[in-house]
Design a protein around this motif. Structure first.
Motif, PDB file in Angstrom:
ATOM      1  N   SER A  59     -19.468 -21.938 107.801  1.00 20.65           N
ATOM      2  CA  SER A  59     -18.778 -23.136 107.320  1.00 20.65           C
ATOM      3  C   SER A  59     -18.914 -23.282 105.810  1.00 20.65           C
ATOM      4  N   LEU A  60     -20.071 -22.956 105.288  1.00 24.44           N
ATOM      5  CA  LEU A  60     -20.314 -23.030 103.841  1.00 24.44           C
ATOM      6  C   LEU A  60     -19.812 -21.776 103.127  1.00 24.44           C
ATOM      7  N   GLY A  61     -20.171 -20.627 103.645  1.00 25.41           N
ATOM      8  CA  GLY A  61     -19.855 -19.359 102.983  1.00 25.41           C
ATOM      9  C   GLY A  61     -18.371 -19.078 102.851  1.00 25.41           C
ATOM     10  N   TRP A  62     -17.597 -19.506 103.846  1.00 22.19           N
ATOM     11  CA  TRP A  62     -16.153 -19.248 103.784  1.00 22.19           C
ATOM     12  C   TRP A  62     -15.567 -19.860 102.515  1.00 22.19           C
ATOM     13  N   MET A  63     -16.140 -20.995 102.068  1.00 22.74           N
ATOM     14  CA  MET A  63     -15.603 -21.636 100.866  1.00 22.74           C
ATOM     15  C   MET A  63     -15.861 -20.779  99.631  1.00 22.74           C
ATOM     16  N   MET A  64     -16.946 -20.032  99.630  1.00 24.93           N
ATOM     17  CA  MET A  64     -17.215 -19.142  98.503  1.00 24.93           C
ATOM     18  C   MET A  64     -16.164 -18.025  98.478  1.00 24.93           C
ATOM     19  N   TYR A  65     -15.841 -17.487  99.653  1.00 29.20           N
ATOM     20  CA  TYR A  65     -14.782 -16.480  99.737  1.00 29.20           C
ATOM     21  C   TYR A  65     -13.443 -17.059  99.265  1.00 29.20           C
ATOM     22  N   ILE A  66     -13.163 -18.293  99.656  1.00 27.54           N
ATOM     23  CA  ILE A  66     -11.908 -18.935  99.253  1.00 27.54           C
ATOM     24  C   ILE A  66     -11.851 -19.044  97.728  1.00 27.54           C
ATOM     25  N   GLY A  67     -12.956 -19.439  97.100  1.00 27.64           N
ATOM     26  CA  GLY A  67     -13.004 -19.510  95.641  1.00 27.64           C
ATOM     27  C   GLY A  67     -12.724 -18.155  95.014  1.00 27.64           C
ATOM     28  N   MET A  68     -13.289 -17.105  95.606  1.00 24.77           N
ATOM     29  CA  MET A  68     -13.050 -15.747  95.101  1.00 24.77           C
ATOM     30  C   MET A  68     -11.579 -15.371  95.252  1.00 24.77           C
ATOM     31  N   ALA A  69     -11.007 -15.697  96.408  1.00 22.50           N
ATOM     32  CA  ALA A  69      -9.605 -15.355  96.664  1.00 22.50           C
ATOM     33  C   ALA A  69      -8.679 -16.079  95.691  1.00 22.50           C
ATOM     34  N   ALA A  99     -12.114 -14.976 111.183  1.00 23.21           N
ATOM     35  CA  ALA A  99     -12.030 -13.692 110.477  1.00 23.21           C
ATOM     36  C   ALA A  99     -11.543 -13.860 109.040  1.00 23.21           C
ATOM     37  N   MET A 100     -11.552 -15.080 108.533  1.00 28.99           N
ATOM     38  CA  MET A 100     -11.063 -15.317 107.178  1.00 28.99           C
ATOM     39  C   MET A 100     -11.894 -14.562 106.141  1.00 28.99           C
ATOM     40  N   ASP A 101     -13.189 -14.468 106.357  1.00 32.80           N
ATOM     41  CA  ASP A 101     -14.050 -13.734 105.424  1.00 32.80           C
ATOM     42  C   ASP A 101     -13.633 -12.264 105.340  1.00 32.80           C
ATOM     43  N   GLU A 102     -13.356 -11.674 106.495  1.00 33.45           N
ATOM     44  CA  GLU A 102     -12.939 -10.268 106.518  1.00 33.45           C
ATOM     45  C   GLU A 102     -11.581 -10.103 105.855  1.00 33.45           C
ATOM     46  N   TYR A 103     -10.651 -11.008 106.143  1.00 30.33           N
ATOM     47  CA  TYR A 103      -9.329 -10.950 105.511  1.00 30.33           C
ATOM     48  C   TYR A 103      -9.469 -10.974 103.987  1.00 30.33           C
ATOM     49  N   ILE A 104     -10.286 -11.900 103.483  1.00 24.81           N
ATOM     50  CA  ILE A 104     -10.422 -12.022 102.027  1.00 24.81           C
ATOM     51  C   ILE A 104     -11.085 -10.777 101.442  1.00 24.81           C
ATOM     52  N   ARG A 105     -12.164 -10.311 102.063  1.00 25.38           N
ATOM     53  CA  ARG A 105     -12.832  -9.114 101.536  1.00 25.38           C
ATOM     54  C   ARG A 105     -11.925  -7.886 101.575  1.00 25.38           C
ATOM     55  N   GLU A 106     -11.209  -7.707 102.683  1.00 21.80           N
ATOM     56  CA  GLU A 106     -10.391  -6.496 102.847  1.00 21.80           C
ATOM     57  C   GLU A 106      -9.040  -6.572 102.144  1.00 21.80           C
TER      58      GLU A 106
END
Length: 177
Positions: A59-69, A99-106
């Motif tokens: 819940s917290l970490g996904w927002m960090m990925y969103i900021g990166m994206a 799977a949003m984290d994987e989508y953003i990373r990949e």
């Protein structure tokens, strides 16, 4: 109280990420990315809160990925991405929330192999640090104060996700001679 808590999160993440050489002492400024925060937060919070009890780090970490994206979108084709009404839903709906984290990373950051895994561990560590700080606030769950503290956590993770990605793309705030 909440402002103090958010400043504490900011200092901790800044120190930690700087020690990992993920950001510079002075954070990059990117008003376009910062201006998207409120819109993204409003869209994200219903999903994030729903996941928080069972999966607080996600819940917290996904927002960090969103900021990166968002920082990556800004660098790549902001003319297009800035016009998307709901950037959060745009990302979430590619593979679903889980799977949003994987989508953003990949697909957004184009990471593979060790870089993919290193970022996963780094975001996990940042999310754990923030969650630990939140738990130590001894805020009663379900209260307005708890909600505001959660939003403060998301805000810092979004900003530091963006700062990390800007740094990775070569944006550095250094003194000019």
């Amino acid at each position: 109280m909440i402002e103090q808590f958010e400043e504490q999160l900011h200092q901790d993440l800044h120190q930690f990420l700087q020690s990992m050489n993920e950001i510079d002492a002075r954070l990059p400024e990117c008003p376009d990315v910062e201006e998207k925060w409120e819109q993204i937060a409003k869209a994200y919070i219903p999903d994030g809160i729903k996941e928080f009890n069972d999966f607080p780090s996600a819940s917290l970490g996904w927002m960090m990925y969103i900021g990166m994206a968002v920082a990556k979108f800004w660098d790549a084709e902001w003319e297009i991405y800035s016009k998307i009404d709901d950037l959060y839903a745009y990302m979430r709906d590619k593979r679903g929330y889980d799977a949003m984290d994987e989508y953003i990373r990949e697909d957004v950051l184009l990471l593979r192999g060790i870089d993919y895994t290193v970022l996963e561990k780094l975001v996990g560590e940042c999310a754990s640090r923030v969650y630990n700080a939140l738990r130590h606030q001894n805020i009663e769950p379900g209260t307005k104060e708890a909600f505001n503290a959660y939003v403060s956590c998301l805000h810092q993770l979004y900003l530091f996700g963006a700062a990390m990605q800007l740094n990775r793309m070569g944006y550095h705030m250094t003194k000019m001679n």
